[in-house]
Scaffold this active site. Structure first.
Site, PDB file in Angstrom:
ATOM      1  N   ASP A 150      12.354  -6.173 -24.787  1.00  9.99           N
ATOM      2  CA  ASP A 150      12.805  -5.443 -25.973  1.00  9.99           C
ATOM      3  C   ASP A 150      12.015  -5.829 -27.221  1.00  9.99           C
ATOM      4  OD1 ASP A 150      14.783  -3.848 -24.764  1.00  9.99           O
ATOM      5  OD2 ASP A 150      16.216  -5.501 -24.776  1.00  9.99           O
ATOM      6  N   GLY A 151      11.556  -7.082 -27.301  1.00  7.73           N
ATOM      7  CA  GLY A 151      10.751  -7.488 -28.451  1.00  7.73           C
ATOM      8  C   GLY A 151       9.426  -6.758 -28.508  1.00  7.73           C
TER       9      GLY A 151
ATOM     10  N   ASP B 172      21.769  11.386 -30.863  1.00 11.89           N
ATOM     11  CA  ASP B 172      22.921  12.027 -31.510  1.00 11.89           C
ATOM     12  C   ASP B 172      22.879  11.941 -33.027  1.00 11.89           C
ATOM     13  OD1 ASP B 172      23.577   9.378 -31.961  1.00 11.89           O
ATOM     14  OD2 ASP B 172      25.293   9.351 -30.595  1.00 11.89           O
TER      15      ASP B 172
ATOM     16  N   ASN C 263      10.075  -3.161 -29.496  1.00  5.65           N
ATOM     17  CA  ASN C 263      10.313  -3.079 -30.937  1.00  5.65           C
ATOM     18  C   ASN C 263       9.007  -3.077 -31.716  1.00  5.65           C
ATOM     19  OD1 ASN C 263      10.601  -4.843 -33.621  1.00  5.65           O
ATOM     20  ND2 ASN C 263      12.474  -3.668 -33.351  1.00  5.65           N
TER      21      ASN C 263
ATOM     22  N   SER D  75       5.727 -11.533 -20.063  1.00  9.08           N
ATOM     23  CA  SER D  75       6.913 -10.874 -19.524  1.00  9.08           C
ATOM     24  C   SER D  75       6.745 -10.624 -18.028  1.00  9.08           C
ATOM     25  CB  SER D  75       7.157  -9.538 -20.237  1.00  9.08           C
ATOM     26  OG  SER D  75       7.362  -9.730 -21.614  1.00  9.08           O
TER      27      SER D  75
ATOM     28  N   GLU E 140      15.774  -9.807 -32.258  1.00  8.11           N
ATOM     29  CA  GLU E 140      14.863 -10.732 -32.921  1.00  8.11           C
ATOM     30  C   GLU E 140      15.327 -10.993 -34.358  1.00  8.11           C
ATOM     31  OE1 GLU E 140      12.344 -12.132 -31.300  1.00  8.11           O
ATOM     32  OE2 GLU E 140      12.691 -10.944 -29.484  1.00  8.11           O
TER      33      GLU E 140
END
Length: 297
Positions: A66-67, A214, A70, A11, A271
């Site tokens: 984001d992978g 929330d 996660n 990344s 994913e």
């Protein structure tokens, strides 16, 4: 005090090692023990995060897209001791960082760790896995798997939009049933999207009222529509008014169950996940995440 830095070296346009040096300097006065772990294959980030949990690390800093985030969340979520989580976004979209107003420029993101400002954040559980941001089912979600690494590098979030547009043009809809707190919905859809935050695919206006703690999912079902009608939804999306469209089914719920009599796979935080059916629920305030000391309202 000890922290683990989990680094995805693929990344950040090959600058990940430089960012690692910066984060080491930044945290040196905060933590006596700073340990680095570098991922080499799928599953490494989750394993490293789990190691940090059982070894009672105080914090885990995830450096990747984001992978990677996660995976780290999956390594932390079901542990008795959950270290505080830091996010250094190095991916293409970085939805989780956007939702938390963490700077997308890595050096700026690293600088917020100096203040150690925390916020409790919801995460989702889908069957036996966890996610930070979004679940999606349908032609658009499945089209995202076709986006190559080269496309992501050159086009960024636009690459996903292009593949999604192709699925619309092909007219592919799926039949699903959705159970939630408010009842049940059944029908044909191009896309079911369930978000924990306001940022999905780089669009930060999808659910402007959504907050990171929330306690509910914000679910949108785009019904089977003609191409001209799909085009009319784009202005609503950009203005954050998608939930008000008569062609969209929108609801909030702390849980949902999605099933189909066809073979479809759920997209989890961008994913490829497991096949339908799935059950999902919100784990409210489950992780403490480092965020800027000042943030947007």
């Amino acid at each position: 005090m000890k922290t683990m830095i989990i680094l995805n070296p693929s990344s950040g346009k090959e600058k990940a090692e430089e960012y690692a040096e910066k984060i080491d300097v930044t945290l040196r006065n905060k933590y006596k023990d700073i340990q680095f772990r570098t991922t080499a294959k799928e599953g490494d980030a989750a394993a490293f995060a789990a190691e940090a949990s059982v070894s009672f690390f105080d914090a885990v800093i995830a450096m990747g897209g984001d992978g990677t985030i996660n995976e780290v969340i999956n390594g932390l979520a079901d542990q008795a001791h959950r270290p505080k989580l830091g996010i250094i976004p190095l991916g293409t979209v970085n939805d989780f960082a956007r939702a938390l107003h963490i700077p997308l420029e890595p050096y700026e993101a690293i600088s917020i760790l100096e203040h150690q400002n925390l916020r409790p954040v919801d995460i989702g559980k889908v069957n036996e896995s966890y996610f930070a941001n979004v679940l999606a089912v349908g032609a658009i979600a499945e089209a995202s798997y076709k986006v190559s690494t080269d496309q992501k590098t050159k086009l960024g979030p636009l690459a996903y939009f292009i593949e999604g547009a192709k699925s619309f043009l092909n007219g592919n809809a799926i039949t699903i049933s959705v159970e939630h707190e408010g009842g049940k919905w059944e029908g044909e859809t191009f896309l079911l999207l369930t978000a924990l935050t306001n940022s999905v695919g780089g669009f930060e206006a999808l659910a402007p009222e959504a907050d990171v703690n929330d306690g509910v999912f914000h679910t949108f079902i785009i019904k089977k529509l003609s191409i001209p009608k799909i085009a009319t939804l784009i202005p609503s999306l950009l203005k954050g008014e998608l939930a008000e469209s008569k062609d969209i089914e929108y609801f909030r719920s702390a849980y949902l169950t999605v099933a189909s009599d066809q073979e479809h796979v759920v997209n989890v935080d961008g994913e490829e996940g497991e096949s339908l059916p799935f059950c999902a629920k919100v784990l409210r305030g489950h992780l403490d995440v480092f965020v800027p000391t000042t943030r947007k309202a």
